[in-house]
Each structure stands twice: as C-alpha cells, then as structure tokens.
Design a protein around this motif. Structure first.
Motif, PDB file in Angstrom:
ATOM      1  N   ARG A  49      -9.502   1.970  -7.864  1.00  0.00           N
ATOM      2  CA  ARG A  49      -8.303   1.187  -8.158  1.00  0.00           C
ATOM      3  C   ARG A  49      -7.551   1.814  -9.329  1.00  0.00           C
ATOM      4  NH1 ARG A  49      -9.127  -5.085  -8.318  1.00  0.00           N
ATOM      5  NH2 ARG A  49     -10.400  -4.575 -10.167  1.00  0.00           N
ATOM      6  N   GLN A  50      -6.251   1.976  -9.149  1.00  0.00           N
ATOM      7  CA  GLN A  50      -5.404   2.579 -10.171  1.00  0.00           C
ATOM      8  C   GLN A  50      -4.879   1.503 -11.132  1.00  0.00           C
ATOM      9  OE1 GLN A  50      -5.121   6.127  -9.929  1.00  0.00           O
ATOM     10  NE2 GLN A  50      -6.762   5.493  -8.529  1.00  0.00           N
ATOM     11  N   PRO A  51      -4.378   1.914 -12.299  1.00  0.00           N
ATOM     12  CA  PRO A  51      -3.854   0.944 -13.269  1.00  0.00           C
ATOM     13  C   PRO A  51      -2.767   0.032 -12.715  1.00  0.00           C
ATOM     14  CG  PRO A  51      -4.127   3.084 -14.314  1.00  0.00           C
ATOM     15  CD  PRO A  51      -4.383   3.287 -12.843  1.00  0.00           C
ATOM     16  N   ASP A  52      -2.015   0.521 -11.719  1.00  0.00           N
ATOM     17  CA  ASP A  52      -0.949  -0.314 -11.142  1.00  0.00           C
ATOM     18  C   ASP A  52      -1.446  -1.221 -10.024  1.00  0.00           C
ATOM     19  OD1 ASP A  52      -1.401   1.464  -9.102  1.00  0.00           O
ATOM     20  OD2 ASP A  52       0.652   2.230  -8.989  1.00  0.00           O
ATOM     21  N   GLY A  53      -2.783  -1.210  -9.767  1.00  0.00           N
ATOM     22  CA  GLY A  53      -3.358  -2.091  -8.761  1.00  0.00           C
ATOM     23  C   GLY A  53      -3.501  -1.462  -7.387  1.00  0.00           C
ATOM     24  N   THR A  54      -2.937  -0.287  -7.166  1.00  0.00           N
ATOM     25  CA  THR A  54      -3.092   0.398  -5.888  1.00  0.00           C
ATOM     26  C   THR A  54      -4.451   1.096  -5.832  1.00  0.00           C
ATOM     27  OG1 THR A  54      -2.034   2.415  -6.728  1.00  0.00           O
ATOM     28  CG2 THR A  54      -0.613   0.745  -5.687  1.00  0.00           C
ATOM     29  N   LYS A  56      -6.762   4.565  -4.364  1.00  0.00           N
ATOM     30  CA  LYS A  56      -6.689   5.950  -3.917  1.00  0.00           C
ATOM     31  C   LYS A  56      -8.079   6.470  -3.588  1.00  0.00           C
ATOM     32  CE  LYS A  56      -2.545   7.333  -6.517  1.00  0.00           C
ATOM     33  NZ  LYS A  56      -1.994   8.288  -7.525  1.00  0.00           N
TER      34      LYS A  56
END
Length: 272
Positions: A49-54, A56
């Motif tokens: 999970r990326q900091p923006d909530g998406t 990868k």
C-alpha cells in the motif's frame, strides 16, 4: 387454489435451486461488475500500500489483469487488505471475492476454499542479514531464530517437513519479519522467493541464501462452489502468459534481482 399453491412452491424451489449451482449467475465472480480482491499491504514487489492509499506490485497487476480479461465483461477491481491468517475466512464469508496475495495452494487450504491458477510458481528460499555469512542453506538454521508468520506454512517447511530445530519468532506479517531481521530480533526469514526478492530490492542490509527448498504455487483464492468464476480466471491467466504480459510484469517487478523467473503457463489446479 391448489394449482396456484403448487405453482408458487415450484417457483420458490426453482429459485432456490438456481442459487445452489456451481457458481453461475449473480453468485459467481464471473457475473459481477466489481471484484473485491484481498491483497497484502507490506510486501514490496508483490502487494504494497502506497502513502496515497493505492496498491502496487506483481499481485496487484495480476489481479487487475484478471479483472480486465474475464470472459463476460471487464471488472472494476477494488483492493482490500487481508491478513495471512484471515484469507480463507475472508473468502468464505464474502468479505472479499478473491484473494491474490502470494497465496500458496495447499491441501489444507483447499478443504476451505478453491483456487484458480496457479498464476505463478515461486520457490521457498531464505533471507538473512548480509553480515551473517554462516547461513548457506536451510540446515544452517538449526538453533537460529526463524520468523513464523501466523497463517503462513513457510516456517513449517523448515521445522516440521525438514525437522530443522530453529527457534520460532512470531510475527503478524512478513513486513514485520523484515523489521525484526534488520534490528537483530531474529536471524532468518524463509518463505517464497518473490516475497524475499521484494525485500532485498528495498534493503541492502539483507541477502538471499539462494538455496530453494520447495515449489510454491500462487493461486487465486475463490469460493469452493464458484466453478464458473474459477474457469473464467484460468482463461484470463492463460491469456496473460500467451500475450506476453506475465513476462513483462515479472521483469518489471523482479528483473533487477538474480532470481530465475518462469514465463511459461503454469499447470493449473483444475476447477470443481
């Protein structure tokens, strides 16, 4: 009146039977417009999970490809974090439609859910601190502190299947294992090489042992009665390999490691 009651009962029975099929129609993931897919949140290269909530990673891209290439209609894919220990329950209860999360197919898990795929065959290996030059294979873990993630079977392949007397250190996720490894709270992580490859790419303080001990068939977790959905997913996975997407994704996420990547269609489990 009797005819009316009989007809009504027949219609109710027909509706009930329609809902008890092998996954066709509304109950099957094949008939849904949106798929909720259970994934990991802290596995670099696989599901993170990326900091923006998406999200990868390879698993994320595979799930997105499956959703876009299922036979009936392209699906919107929504990702939901599922812990290792909760994966079967999440599928059984409908919390998620599918699980794509470095999810090895095992006989025990198949008593609870079904699997489409596998979409990749990984191999269990071992990760240690780069400064630790004494560990060369799984036997060298004897007496060492080995990470044991709740819900994973990887540690059992070391201590049970190979009878290596390692000292188990509990952790909730493999991300926690990496933290414990780097701060010297344990000595080794033994699990799928794709998981370890992602960690090694992000942290130069760790190294591969490069001594694989098993095949780990990554499957797509799905409800046991959803044969239609399972077959649809298998078609999408086949297409992913045949059109070259699988090779591109594997290179994208793991091409900078020294892993030998497999780019041929895996042998499927079979649905039903």
């Amino acid at each position: 009146m009797r005819v009316g009651r009989t007809l009504g009962a027949a219609l109710v029975l027909a509706a009930a039977l329609a809902g008890c099929g092998t996954g066709g129609g509304a109950k099957s993931v094949a008939g849904k417009d949106t798929l909720v897919v259970g994934v990991s949140k802290d596995q670099p290269g696989l599901g993170q999970r990326q900091p923006d909530g998406t999200f990868k990673g390879f698993d994320i891209d595979v799930a997105s490809y499956i959703g876009a290439h299922m036979e009936k209609t392209p699906k919107k894919v929504v990702f939901k974090v599922v812990q290792y220990s909760e994966r079967e329950k999440a599928v059984q209860t409908g919390k998620v439609d599918l699980v794509v999360s470095s999810y090895s197919i095992t006989p025990e898990r198949k008593t609870k859910i079904a699997f489409a795929g596998p979409y990749y065959v990984a191999h269990q290996d071992t990760l240690v601190r780069r400064s630790d030059t004494a560990i060369h294979n799984v036997r060298d873990l004897s007496g060492r502190r080995l990470c044991a993630v709740n819900g994973s079977v990887s540690w059992q392949r070391v201590t049970v299947e190979r009878n290596v007397p390692a000292h188990l250190v509990q952790a909730a996720t493999y991300g926690d294992c990496l933290t414990k490894l780097t701060d010297n709270s344990l000595d080794a992580i033994s699990t799928d090489d794709l998981i370890l490859a992602g960690f090694a790419l992000e942290n130069n303080a760790v190294r591969f042992v490069n001594a694989p001990i098993s095949d780990e068939r990554y499957g797509v977790g799905i409800r046991q009665d959803d044969v239609t959905g399972c077959e649809d997913i298998n078609k999408a996975i086949t297409e992913m390999y045949l059109d070259g997407t699988a090779a591109k994704l594997l290179t994208k996420w793991f091409g900078k490691t020294d892993l030998k990547l497999t780019t041929t269609v895996p042998q499927f489990e079979g649905c039903g």
